[in-house]
Scaffold this active site. Structure first.
Site, PDB file in Angstrom:
ATOM      1  N   CYS A  83       0.825  -1.218   0.000  1.00  0.00           N
ATOM      2  CA  CYS A  83       0.000   0.000   0.000  1.00  0.00           C
ATOM      3  C   CYS A  83       0.855   1.263   0.000  1.00  0.00           C
ATOM      4  CB  CYS A  83      -0.930   0.012   1.197  1.00  0.00           C
ATOM      5  SG  CYS A  83      -1.654  -1.582   1.539  1.00  0.00           S
ATOM      6  N   CYS A 206     -13.182   0.642   8.315  1.00  0.00           N
ATOM      7  CA  CYS A 206     -12.307   0.199   7.228  1.00  0.00           C
ATOM      8  C   CYS A 206     -12.407   1.146   6.045  1.00  0.00           C
ATOM      9  CB  CYS A 206     -12.728  -1.191   6.740  1.00  0.00           C
ATOM     10  SG  CYS A 206     -12.901  -2.410   8.045  1.00  0.00           S
ATOM     11  N   LYS A 328      -9.938   6.702   4.263  1.00  0.00           N
ATOM     12  CA  LYS A 328     -11.271   6.367   4.750  1.00  0.00           C
ATOM     13  C   LYS A 328     -12.375   6.899   3.832  1.00  0.00           C
ATOM     14  CE  LYS A 328     -13.966   4.565   7.639  1.00  0.00           C
ATOM     15  NZ  LYS A 328     -14.911   4.517   6.529  1.00  0.00           N
ATOM     16  N   HIS A 332      -9.128   3.707  -1.197  1.00  0.00           N
ATOM     17  CA  HIS A 332      -7.710   3.338  -1.123  1.00  0.00           C
ATOM     18  C   HIS A 332      -7.308   2.498  -2.327  1.00  0.00           C
ATOM     19  CE1 HIS A 332      -3.887   2.134   0.371  1.00  0.00           C
ATOM     20  NE2 HIS A 332      -4.245   1.112   1.112  1.00  0.00           N
TER      21      HIS A 332
END
Ligand SMILES: [Zn+2]
Lengths: 383, 139
Positions: A83, A206, A328, A332
Protein backbone atom coordinates in the site's frame (compact mmCIF):
# COMPACT_ATOMS: atom_id res chain seq x y z
CA UNK A 1 20.22 20.52 -4.95
CA UNK A 2 16.61 20.49 -3.86
CA UNK A 3 14.09 18.22 -5.57
CA UNK A 4 10.46 19.25 -5.81
CA UNK A 5 7.06 18.94 -7.41
CA UNK A 6 6.03 21.15 -10.31
CA UNK A 7 2.81 19.52 -11.46
CA UNK A 8 0.00 17.50 -9.89
CA UNK A 9 -2.98 15.54 -11.21
CA UNK A 10 -5.62 13.57 -9.32
CA UNK A 11 -8.27 11.34 -10.86
CA UNK A 12 -11.64 10.49 -9.33
CA UNK A 13 -11.33 7.59 -6.87
CA UNK A 14 -14.04 4.99 -6.41
CA UNK A 15 -15.85 2.50 -8.57
CA UNK A 16 -14.25 3.12 -11.93
CA UNK A 17 -15.72 0.25 -13.88
CA UNK A 18 -15.79 2.71 -16.78
CA UNK A 19 -12.04 2.55 -17.41
CA UNK A 20 -9.05 0.27 -17.82
CA UNK A 21 -6.00 0.75 -15.63
CA UNK A 22 -4.10 2.66 -18.34
CA UNK A 23 -7.13 4.87 -18.99
CA UNK A 24 -7.23 5.68 -15.28
CA UNK A 25 -3.52 6.56 -15.39
CA UNK A 26 -4.03 8.91 -18.35
CA UNK A 27 -6.36 11.28 -16.44
CA UNK A 28 -3.94 12.56 -13.76
CA UNK A 29 -0.97 12.42 -16.15
CA UNK A 30 -2.69 14.87 -18.51
CA UNK A 31 -3.79 17.06 -15.58
CA UNK A 32 -0.28 17.13 -14.12
CA UNK A 33 1.23 18.36 -17.39
CA UNK A 34 -1.50 21.00 -17.71
CA UNK A 35 -0.85 22.02 -14.11
CA UNK A 36 2.65 23.18 -15.06
CA UNK A 37 3.60 26.18 -17.11
CA UNK A 38 4.77 24.86 -20.45
CA UNK A 39 6.32 21.58 -19.38
CA UNK A 40 5.92 19.36 -22.41
CA UNK A 41 5.54 15.61 -22.33
CA UNK A 42 8.74 15.23 -24.32
CA UNK A 43 10.66 17.00 -21.51
CA UNK A 44 9.94 14.09 -19.15
CA UNK A 45 12.85 11.65 -18.97
CA UNK A 46 11.28 8.73 -17.14
CA UNK A 47 7.96 7.42 -15.88
CA UNK A 48 7.84 5.52 -12.59
CA UNK A 49 4.68 3.61 -11.80
CA UNK A 50 3.68 2.81 -8.21
CA UNK A 51 1.24 -0.09 -8.07
CA UNK A 52 0.62 -3.56 -6.68
CA UNK A 53 0.57 -5.83 -9.71
CA UNK A 54 -1.42 -8.75 -8.25
CA UNK A 55 -4.73 -6.87 -8.50
CA UNK A 56 -4.69 -6.47 -12.26
CA UNK A 57 -5.58 -8.76 -15.10
CA UNK A 58 -3.01 -6.84 -17.16
CA UNK A 59 0.50 -7.95 -16.32
CA UNK A 60 3.55 -5.65 -16.16
CA UNK A 61 1.82 -2.33 -15.70
CA UNK A 62 4.53 0.21 -16.66
CA UNK A 63 4.48 -1.24 -20.18
CA UNK A 64 0.81 -0.56 -20.78
CA UNK A 65 0.77 2.77 -18.93
CA UNK A 66 3.84 4.14 -20.70
CA UNK A 67 2.35 3.24 -24.07
CA UNK A 68 -1.09 4.69 -23.31
CA UNK A 69 0.21 8.03 -22.01
CA UNK A 70 2.64 8.27 -24.92
CA UNK A 71 5.92 8.00 -23.07
CA UNK A 72 7.62 5.43 -25.33
CA UNK A 73 10.59 5.08 -25.78
CA UNK A 74 11.40 6.77 -22.45
CA UNK A 75 12.53 4.72 -19.49
CA UNK A 76 9.81 3.26 -17.28
CA UNK A 77 9.59 0.83 -14.36
CA UNK A 78 7.46 -0.27 -11.43
CA UNK A 79 8.02 0.12 -7.72
CA UNK A 80 6.15 -2.05 -5.26
CA UNK A 81 5.86 -1.75 -1.49
CA UNK A 82 2.26 -2.93 -1.01
CA UNK A 83 0.00 0.00 0.00
CA UNK A 84 3.07 2.27 0.09
CA UNK A 85 3.98 1.64 -3.57
CA UNK A 86 3.14 5.25 -4.48
CA UNK A 87 5.57 6.70 -1.95
CA UNK A 88 8.17 4.12 -2.91
CA UNK A 89 7.86 5.37 -6.50
CA UNK A 90 8.35 8.95 -5.28
CA UNK A 91 11.47 7.93 -3.36
CA UNK A 92 12.81 6.24 -6.49
CA UNK A 93 12.10 9.38 -8.54
CA UNK A 94 13.89 11.50 -5.93
CA UNK A 95 16.96 9.26 -6.18
CA UNK A 96 16.90 9.32 -9.99
CA UNK A 97 16.81 13.14 -10.08
CA UNK A 98 19.25 13.63 -7.20
CA UNK A 99 21.79 11.38 -8.88
CA UNK A 100 21.58 13.42 -12.06
CA UNK A 101 20.49 10.43 -14.10
CA UNK A 102 17.13 12.04 -14.96
CA UNK A 103 16.08 15.70 -14.78
CA UNK A 104 12.30 15.38 -14.94
CA UNK A 105 10.40 12.34 -13.76
CA UNK A 106 6.68 11.56 -13.81
CA UNK A 107 5.35 9.40 -10.99
CA UNK A 108 1.99 7.73 -11.55
CA UNK A 109 0.34 5.82 -8.73
CA UNK A 110 -2.46 3.72 -10.13
CA UNK A 111 -4.61 0.80 -9.05
CA UNK A 112 -7.69 -0.94 -10.26
CA UNK A 113 -8.89 -3.09 -7.40
CA UNK A 114 -12.34 -3.97 -8.53
CA UNK A 115 -11.30 -6.52 -11.12
CA UNK A 116 -11.34 -8.98 -8.19
CA UNK A 117 -14.19 -10.02 -5.87
CA UNK A 118 -14.17 -8.85 -2.23
CA UNK A 119 -13.44 -12.43 -1.13
CA UNK A 120 -10.50 -12.70 -3.50
CA UNK A 121 -9.22 -9.34 -2.25
CA UNK A 122 -9.57 -10.50 1.37
CA UNK A 123 -7.58 -13.64 0.53
CA UNK A 124 -4.94 -11.67 -1.37
CA UNK A 125 -4.61 -9.04 1.36
CA UNK A 126 -4.60 -11.63 4.14
CA UNK A 127 -1.47 -13.02 2.51
CA UNK A 128 0.35 -9.76 3.28
CA UNK A 129 1.06 -11.39 6.64
CA UNK A 130 3.40 -14.38 6.81
CA UNK A 131 1.81 -17.09 4.64
CA UNK A 132 3.74 -19.93 6.26
CA UNK A 133 2.58 -19.43 9.85
CA UNK A 134 -0.34 -16.97 9.75
CA UNK A 135 -2.43 -17.00 6.55
CA UNK A 136 -3.07 -20.74 6.94
CA UNK A 137 -5.53 -19.82 9.72
CA UNK A 138 -7.50 -17.36 7.60
CA UNK A 139 -5.97 -14.06 8.66
CA UNK A 140 -7.28 -10.97 6.87
CA UNK A 141 -6.06 -7.43 6.45
CA UNK A 142 -8.76 -5.97 8.72
CA UNK A 143 -8.02 -8.88 11.07
CA UNK A 144 -4.44 -7.73 11.59
CA UNK A 145 -5.50 -4.17 12.35
CA UNK A 146 -8.18 -5.57 14.65
CA UNK A 147 -5.39 -7.33 16.59
CA UNK A 148 -3.63 -3.97 16.91
CA UNK A 149 -6.89 -2.27 17.95
CA UNK A 150 -7.73 -4.80 20.65
CA UNK A 151 -4.25 -4.67 22.09
CA UNK A 152 -4.26 -0.84 22.01
CA UNK A 153 -7.59 -0.82 23.85
CA UNK A 154 -6.26 -3.29 26.40
CA UNK A 155 -2.95 -1.54 26.99
CA UNK A 156 -4.01 2.12 26.89
CA UNK A 157 -7.75 2.11 27.54
CA UNK A 158 -8.50 3.41 24.06
CA UNK A 159 -12.26 3.17 23.42
CA UNK A 160 -14.33 2.10 20.41
CA UNK A 161 -15.88 5.58 20.44
CA UNK A 162 -12.47 7.26 20.21
CA UNK A 163 -11.50 4.96 17.36
CA UNK A 164 -14.79 5.70 15.57
CA UNK A 165 -14.17 9.45 15.86
CA UNK A 166 -11.43 9.05 13.25
CA UNK A 167 -14.12 7.96 10.78
CA UNK A 168 -16.39 10.86 11.77
CA UNK A 169 -13.57 13.34 11.10
CA UNK A 170 -12.39 11.82 7.86
CA UNK A 171 -15.87 11.53 6.39
CA UNK A 172 -16.49 15.16 7.36
CA UNK A 173 -13.42 16.26 5.41
CA UNK A 174 -14.23 13.83 2.61
CA UNK A 175 -17.50 15.71 2.17
CA UNK A 176 -15.36 18.69 1.12
CA UNK A 177 -13.27 16.76 -1.42
CA UNK A 178 -14.70 16.32 -4.95
CA UNK A 179 -12.18 13.54 -5.72
CA UNK A 180 -13.27 11.41 -2.75
CA UNK A 181 -15.14 8.12 -3.17
CA UNK A 182 -17.52 9.06 -0.30
CA UNK A 183 -18.52 12.71 -0.01
CA UNK A 184 -21.04 12.45 2.80
CA UNK A 185 -20.72 12.93 6.52
CA UNK A 186 -21.25 9.87 8.73
CA UNK A 187 -22.57 9.87 12.30
CA UNK A 188 -21.07 8.09 15.28
CA UNK A 189 -24.28 6.03 15.61
CA UNK A 190 -24.00 4.81 12.03
CA UNK A 191 -20.35 3.83 12.50
CA UNK A 192 -20.89 1.98 15.78
CA UNK A 193 -24.04 0.34 14.41
CA UNK A 194 -22.37 -1.00 11.27
CA UNK A 195 -21.60 -4.71 10.79
CA UNK A 196 -18.53 -6.33 12.33
CA UNK A 197 -15.75 -7.07 9.87
CA UNK A 198 -13.10 -8.20 12.35
CA UNK A 199 -13.94 -7.44 15.96
CA UNK A 200 -13.59 -4.69 17.17
CA UNK A 201 -13.43 -3.18 13.67
CA UNK A 202 -16.69 -2.54 11.84
CA UNK A 203 -17.48 -1.72 8.23
CA UNK A 204 -17.07 2.01 8.92
CA UNK A 205 -13.67 1.47 10.55
CA UNK A 206 -12.31 0.20 7.23
CA UNK A 207 -11.33 2.15 4.14
CA UNK A 208 -12.88 1.02 0.88
CA UNK A 209 -11.07 -0.75 -1.92
CA UNK A 210 -11.19 1.63 -4.82
CA UNK A 211 -9.95 2.26 -8.33
CA UNK A 212 -7.98 5.42 -9.00
CA UNK A 213 -4.84 7.17 -10.14
CA UNK A 214 -2.73 10.18 -9.21
CA UNK A 215 0.34 11.76 -10.79
CA UNK A 216 3.09 14.18 -9.83
CA UNK A 217 5.88 15.68 -11.92
CA UNK A 218 9.20 16.08 -10.14
CA UNK A 219 12.35 17.93 -11.05
CA UNK A 220 15.39 19.66 -9.59
CA UNK A 221 15.77 23.19 -8.24
CA UNK A 222 17.49 24.44 -11.39
CA UNK A 223 14.59 23.56 -13.68
CA UNK A 224 11.62 23.89 -11.33
CA UNK A 225 11.12 27.66 -11.73
CA UNK A 226 10.67 27.20 -15.48
CA UNK A 227 7.54 25.17 -14.86
CA UNK A 228 5.85 26.73 -11.84
CA UNK A 229 5.92 29.73 -9.51
CA UNK A 230 5.10 27.51 -6.54
CA UNK A 231 7.34 24.44 -6.47
CA UNK A 232 6.90 22.31 -3.36
CA UNK A 233 10.12 20.74 -2.09
CA UNK A 234 10.87 17.35 -0.62
CA UNK A 235 13.01 18.10 2.41
CA UNK A 236 12.95 14.86 4.37
CA UNK A 237 12.46 11.34 3.07
CA UNK A 238 12.37 8.68 5.76
CA UNK A 239 11.95 5.03 4.85
CA UNK A 240 12.04 1.90 6.97
CA UNK A 241 10.89 -1.70 7.17
CA UNK A 242 9.47 -3.97 9.85
CA UNK A 243 8.98 -7.70 10.28
CA UNK A 244 6.63 -9.36 7.78
CA UNK A 245 5.20 -11.44 10.60
CA UNK A 246 3.34 -9.90 13.55
CA UNK A 247 4.68 -12.87 15.48
CA UNK A 248 8.16 -11.34 15.37
CA UNK A 249 7.23 -7.69 16.00
CA UNK A 250 8.33 -6.10 19.29
CA UNK A 251 4.70 -5.18 20.07
CA UNK A 252 1.31 -4.82 18.39
CA UNK A 253 0.52 -1.25 19.42
CA UNK A 254 2.77 0.58 17.00
CA UNK A 255 4.11 0.32 13.46
CA UNK A 256 7.86 0.16 14.10
CA UNK A 257 8.75 1.08 10.51
CA UNK A 258 6.69 4.27 10.90
CA UNK A 259 8.47 5.26 14.10
CA UNK A 260 11.84 4.77 12.40
CA UNK A 261 10.91 6.49 9.10
CA UNK A 262 9.50 9.49 11.01
CA UNK A 263 12.65 9.76 13.10
CA UNK A 264 14.76 9.84 9.93
CA UNK A 265 12.60 12.46 8.22
CA UNK A 266 12.46 14.80 11.24
CA UNK A 267 16.24 14.56 11.66
CA UNK A 268 16.89 15.27 7.97
CA UNK A 269 14.82 18.48 8.11
CA UNK A 270 15.66 19.44 11.67
CA UNK A 271 12.04 19.83 12.75
CA UNK A 272 9.88 18.46 15.55
CA UNK A 273 6.50 16.75 15.20
CA UNK A 274 4.83 19.92 16.51
CA UNK A 275 6.30 21.89 13.58
CA UNK A 276 4.21 19.90 11.08
CA UNK A 277 1.24 22.06 10.11
CA UNK A 278 -0.67 19.54 8.03
CA UNK A 279 -0.30 15.76 7.67
CA UNK A 280 -1.64 12.99 5.50
CA UNK A 281 -1.48 9.66 7.31
CA UNK A 282 -2.26 6.09 6.33
CA UNK A 283 -5.72 5.50 7.81
CA UNK A 284 -6.46 2.19 6.08
CA UNK A 285 -8.38 1.50 9.30
CA UNK A 286 -9.45 3.96 11.99
CA UNK A 287 -7.04 2.43 14.52
CA UNK A 288 -4.20 2.97 12.03
CA UNK A 289 -4.71 6.74 12.24
CA UNK A 290 -4.63 6.60 16.05
CA UNK A 291 -1.34 4.67 15.93
CA UNK A 292 -0.04 7.16 13.34
CA UNK A 293 -0.58 10.13 15.72
CA UNK A 294 1.61 8.28 18.22
CA UNK A 295 4.19 6.89 15.80
CA UNK A 296 4.70 10.35 14.28
CA UNK A 297 4.99 11.95 17.70
CA UNK A 298 1.92 14.20 17.37
CA UNK A 299 1.02 12.86 20.82
CA UNK A 300 2.71 10.45 23.19
CA UNK A 301 2.36 6.66 23.09
CA UNK A 302 -1.11 5.52 24.08
CA UNK A 303 -2.66 8.99 23.90
CA UNK A 304 -3.93 8.72 20.32
CA UNK A 305 -7.50 8.08 21.41
CA UNK A 306 -7.54 11.19 23.55
CA UNK A 307 -5.92 13.18 20.72
CA UNK A 308 -8.87 12.60 18.37
CA UNK A 309 -11.39 12.96 21.20
CA UNK A 310 -10.01 16.45 21.82
CA UNK A 311 -10.23 17.14 18.07
CA UNK A 312 -6.50 17.88 17.92
CA UNK A 313 -6.33 16.36 14.41
CA UNK A 314 -9.01 18.69 13.04
CA UNK A 315 -8.14 21.99 11.33
CA UNK A 316 -7.55 24.34 14.25
CA UNK A 317 -6.13 21.54 16.42
CA UNK A 318 -2.47 20.81 17.16
CA UNK A 319 -1.87 18.65 14.07
CA UNK A 320 -4.52 18.67 11.32
CA UNK A 321 -4.57 15.16 9.81
CA UNK A 322 -6.21 13.85 6.63
CA UNK A 323 -8.18 16.98 5.90
CA UNK A 324 -8.89 15.60 2.42
CA UNK A 325 -10.84 12.70 3.95
CA UNK A 326 -7.93 10.25 4.15
CA UNK A 327 -8.07 6.74 2.77
CA UNK A 328 -11.27 6.37 4.75
CA UNK A 329 -13.34 8.76 2.64
CA UNK A 330 -11.25 8.98 -0.52
CA UNK A 331 -11.01 5.22 -0.96
CA UNK A 332 -7.71 3.34 -1.12
CA UNK A 333 -6.50 2.43 -4.61
CA UNK A 334 -3.32 1.07 -3.05
CA UNK A 335 -0.70 2.16 -5.60
CA UNK A 336 -2.27 5.62 -5.98
CA UNK A 337 -2.58 6.40 -2.28
CA UNK A 338 0.93 7.70 -1.54
CA UNK A 339 0.81 9.97 -4.58
CA UNK A 340 -2.67 11.19 -3.61
CA UNK A 341 -1.43 12.05 -0.10
CA UNK A 342 1.46 14.00 -1.62
CA UNK A 343 -0.92 15.93 -3.88
CA UNK A 344 -3.05 17.02 -0.92
CA UNK A 345 0.04 18.34 0.84
CA UNK A 346 1.09 20.18 -2.34
CA UNK A 347 -2.36 21.82 -2.53
CA UNK A 348 -2.19 22.78 1.14
CA UNK A 349 1.29 24.28 0.82
CA UNK A 350 0.34 26.15 -2.35
CA UNK A 351 -2.71 27.51 -0.51
CA UNK A 352 -5.01 25.87 -3.07
CA UNK A 353 -6.97 23.50 -0.81
CA UNK A 354 -10.17 25.59 -0.83
CA UNK A 355 -12.66 24.82 1.94
CA UNK A 356 -10.25 22.45 3.67
CA UNK A 357 -7.24 24.80 3.60
CA UNK A 358 -5.05 24.91 6.71
CA UNK A 359 -4.34 28.64 6.85
CA UNK A 360 -0.74 29.56 6.13
CA UNK A 361 0.59 25.99 6.00
CA UNK A 362 4.25 25.97 5.03
CA UNK A 363 5.36 22.52 6.10
CA UNK A 364 3.51 19.24 5.63
CA UNK A 365 4.06 15.52 6.01
CA UNK A 366 2.95 12.28 4.37
CA UNK A 367 2.95 8.92 6.18
CA UNK A 368 2.34 5.99 3.84
CA UNK A 369 2.33 2.48 5.30
CA UNK A 370 2.68 -0.68 3.22
CA UNK A 371 0.98 -3.92 4.15
CA UNK A 372 0.45 -4.33 7.86
CA UNK A 373 3.44 -2.12 8.58
CA UNK A 374 6.24 -3.88 6.71
CA UNK A 375 7.13 -0.64 4.92
CA UNK A 376 6.67 2.99 5.85
CA UNK A 377 7.68 6.12 3.96
CA UNK A 378 7.48 9.46 5.75
CA UNK A 379 8.06 12.52 3.56
CA UNK A 380 8.29 16.12 4.77
CA UNK A 381 7.47 18.79 2.21
CA UNK A 382 7.91 22.54 2.36
CA UNK A 383 6.79 25.53 0.34
CA UNK B 1 4.20 -35.96 7.27
CA UNK B 2 4.80 -33.29 4.61
CA UNK B 3 4.48 -29.64 5.60
CA UNK B 4 1.70 -29.21 3.06
CA UNK B 5 -0.68 -30.72 5.60
CA UNK B 6 -0.12 -27.88 8.06
CA UNK B 7 -3.01 -25.38 8.08
CA UNK B 8 -6.44 -25.30 6.52
CA UNK B 9 -4.95 -24.02 3.29
CA UNK B 10 -1.20 -24.37 3.00
CA UNK B 11 0.64 -21.87 0.82
CA UNK B 12 4.19 -23.24 1.35
CA UNK B 13 4.43 -27.04 0.99
CA UNK B 14 8.23 -26.79 0.98
CA UNK B 15 10.36 -25.50 3.86
CA UNK B 16 13.60 -26.35 5.61
CA UNK B 17 11.62 -26.75 8.83
CA UNK B 18 9.14 -29.32 7.47
CA UNK B 19 9.81 -31.63 10.42
CA UNK B 20 7.53 -29.25 12.33
CA UNK B 21 4.56 -31.05 10.76
CA UNK B 22 5.91 -34.52 11.79
CA UNK B 23 6.21 -33.39 15.37
CA UNK B 24 2.80 -31.72 15.35
CA UNK B 25 1.18 -34.95 14.18
CA UNK B 26 2.77 -36.64 17.19
CA UNK B 27 1.23 -33.97 19.42
CA UNK B 28 4.42 -31.98 19.89
CA UNK B 29 4.78 -28.24 19.43
CA UNK B 30 8.36 -27.64 18.37
CA UNK B 31 10.50 -24.58 17.82
CA UNK B 32 14.15 -24.24 16.91
CA UNK B 33 17.19 -23.21 18.90
CA UNK B 34 20.37 -21.78 17.34
CA UNK B 35 23.25 -24.06 18.28
CA UNK B 36 25.75 -21.25 17.92
CA UNK B 37 24.21 -18.28 19.77
CA UNK B 38 21.32 -19.93 21.62
CA UNK B 39 18.54 -17.78 20.13
CA UNK B 40 15.15 -19.53 20.27
CA UNK B 41 12.59 -19.40 17.50
CA UNK B 42 8.87 -19.90 17.44
CA UNK B 43 7.72 -20.06 14.69
CA UNK B 44 10.78 -22.21 13.95
CA UNK B 45 13.46 -21.01 11.57
CA UNK B 46 16.19 -22.98 9.83
CA UNK B 47 18.54 -20.00 9.85
CA UNK B 48 19.42 -17.70 12.74
CA UNK B 49 18.49 -14.01 12.30
CA UNK B 50 20.93 -13.00 15.01
CA UNK B 51 24.20 -14.72 14.10
CA UNK B 52 23.41 -16.05 10.58
CA UNK B 53 24.22 -19.62 11.62
CA UNK B 54 22.30 -22.31 9.74
CA UNK B 55 22.84 -24.88 12.47
CA UNK B 56 19.72 -25.18 14.61
CA UNK B 57 18.17 -27.92 16.72
CA UNK B 58 14.55 -28.70 17.56
CA UNK B 59 13.22 -27.95 21.03
CA UNK B 60 9.83 -28.76 22.45
CA UNK B 61 7.51 -25.99 23.60
CA UNK B 62 5.09 -26.50 26.47
CA UNK B 63 2.24 -24.77 24.63
CA UNK B 64 1.61 -22.64 27.69
CA UNK B 65 1.29 -18.93 27.18
CA UNK B 66 -0.81 -15.80 27.50
CA UNK B 67 -3.23 -14.26 25.06
CA UNK B 68 -1.62 -11.18 23.51
CA UNK B 69 -4.56 -10.10 21.35
CA UNK B 70 -7.50 -11.55 19.40
CA UNK B 71 -10.11 -10.77 16.78
CA UNK B 72 -13.29 -12.36 15.52
CA UNK B 73 -13.18 -12.67 11.74
CA UNK B 74 -16.62 -12.14 10.21
CA UNK B 75 -15.53 -11.29 6.68
CA UNK B 76 -13.47 -14.37 5.82
CA UNK B 77 -11.13 -14.80 2.86
CA UNK B 78 -11.65 -17.36 0.11
CA UNK B 79 -11.21 -20.87 1.48
CA UNK B 80 -12.21 -19.95 5.04
CA UNK B 81 -15.82 -18.83 4.52
CA UNK B 82 -17.13 -22.28 5.51
CA UNK B 83 -15.77 -21.88 9.07
CA UNK B 84 -16.59 -18.16 9.56
CA UNK B 85 -17.03 -16.49 11.93
CA UNK B 86 -13.91 -17.65 13.75
CA UNK B 87 -11.76 -16.11 16.46
CA UNK B 88 -8.03 -15.69 15.94
CA UNK B 89 -5.73 -15.29 18.91
CA UNK B 90 -2.09 -14.24 19.16
CA UNK B 91 -0.28 -16.04 21.94
CA UNK B 92 2.92 -15.06 23.76
CA UNK B 93 4.49 -18.47 24.42
CA UNK B 94 6.00 -19.12 27.83
CA UNK B 95 9.37 -20.06 26.32
CA UNK B 96 9.39 -16.99 24.03
CA UNK B 97 8.05 -16.41 20.55
CA UNK B 98 4.45 -16.14 19.43
CA UNK B 99 1.89 -17.97 17.40
CA UNK B 100 -1.42 -17.17 15.83
CA UNK B 101 -4.28 -19.64 15.65
CA UNK B 102 -7.96 -20.19 16.21
CA UNK B 103 -9.36 -19.92 19.69
CA UNK B 104 -11.04 -23.27 20.33
CA UNK B 105 -13.44 -24.10 23.10
CA UNK B 106 -13.52 -20.82 25.02
CA UNK B 107 -16.83 -18.90 25.15
CA UNK B 108 -16.58 -15.44 23.51
CA UNK B 109 -17.30 -13.63 26.78
CA UNK B 110 -14.49 -15.45 28.58
CA UNK B 111 -11.82 -14.35 26.10
CA UNK B 112 -9.61 -11.75 27.73
CA UNK B 113 -6.26 -10.38 26.67
CA UNK B 114 -3.64 -11.43 29.21
CA UNK B 115 -5.44 -14.69 30.11
CA UNK B 116 -3.41 -17.87 30.47
CA UNK B 117 -3.94 -20.35 27.69
CA UNK B 118 -2.66 -23.63 26.31
CA UNK B 119 -1.93 -24.41 22.67
CA UNK B 120 -3.21 -27.85 21.65
CA UNK B 121 -2.04 -29.75 18.51
CA UNK B 122 -4.94 -31.04 16.39
CA UNK B 123 -5.87 -32.94 13.26
CA UNK B 124 -8.82 -32.02 11.01
CA UNK B 125 -10.42 -35.40 10.99
CA UNK B 126 -13.48 -34.51 8.99
CA UNK B 127 -11.40 -33.51 6.01
CA UNK B 128 -10.27 -36.14 3.54
CA UNK B 129 -6.63 -35.13 3.42
CA UNK B 130 -5.16 -35.03 6.90
CA UNK B 131 -4.62 -31.43 7.96
CA UNK B 132 -2.62 -30.43 10.99
CA UNK B 133 -3.19 -27.35 13.08
CA UNK B 134 -3.40 -26.21 16.69
CA UNK B 135 -5.98 -24.35 18.72
CA UNK B 136 -5.87 -22.02 21.70
CA UNK B 137 -7.63 -23.46 24.75
CA UNK B 138 -8.04 -22.89 28.47
CA UNK B 139 -5.16 -24.56 30.37
ZN1 LIG C 1 22.37 -17.73 16.24
Amino acid sequence: MKIGIVGIGHGKFGNRSDATVQELAFEPFKQAIEDTENLRRKDINALIVGSVPEYHMQRSLPGVVAEYVGMNPKSTWLTEAACASGSAAIRTAYMAIKSGMHDIVAVIGVQKMRELSTQEILALMGRVGDVQWESIFGTTFPGYYALYANRHMYQFGTTKEQIAQVAVKNHYYGSLNPNAYFQKEVTMEKILGSDDVAYPLKVFDCCANADGAACILMTNEKLAKKFTDTPIWFEGLGSASAQMSVLRRPNLVEIPSAVEAAKQAYAQVGVKPSDIQVAEVHDCFTIAEIMAYEDLGFCSKGKGGKFIEEKQSYIGGKSPVNVDGGLKAKGHPVGATGVSMTIEIVKQLRGDAGKRQVTGAEIGLTHNVGGIGQYTFVHILRR
Amino acid sequence: MPFKYFGKINFTPYTKVDKFADYLQKGKLMGTHCKKCGEKYFPPRADCIKCLSDDVKWIEYSGRGTLHSYTKINAAPKGFDDIAPYILGVVDLEEGGRLISWIGDIPDDDIKIGMEIKVVPRIFEEIEEIKLYYTIEKP
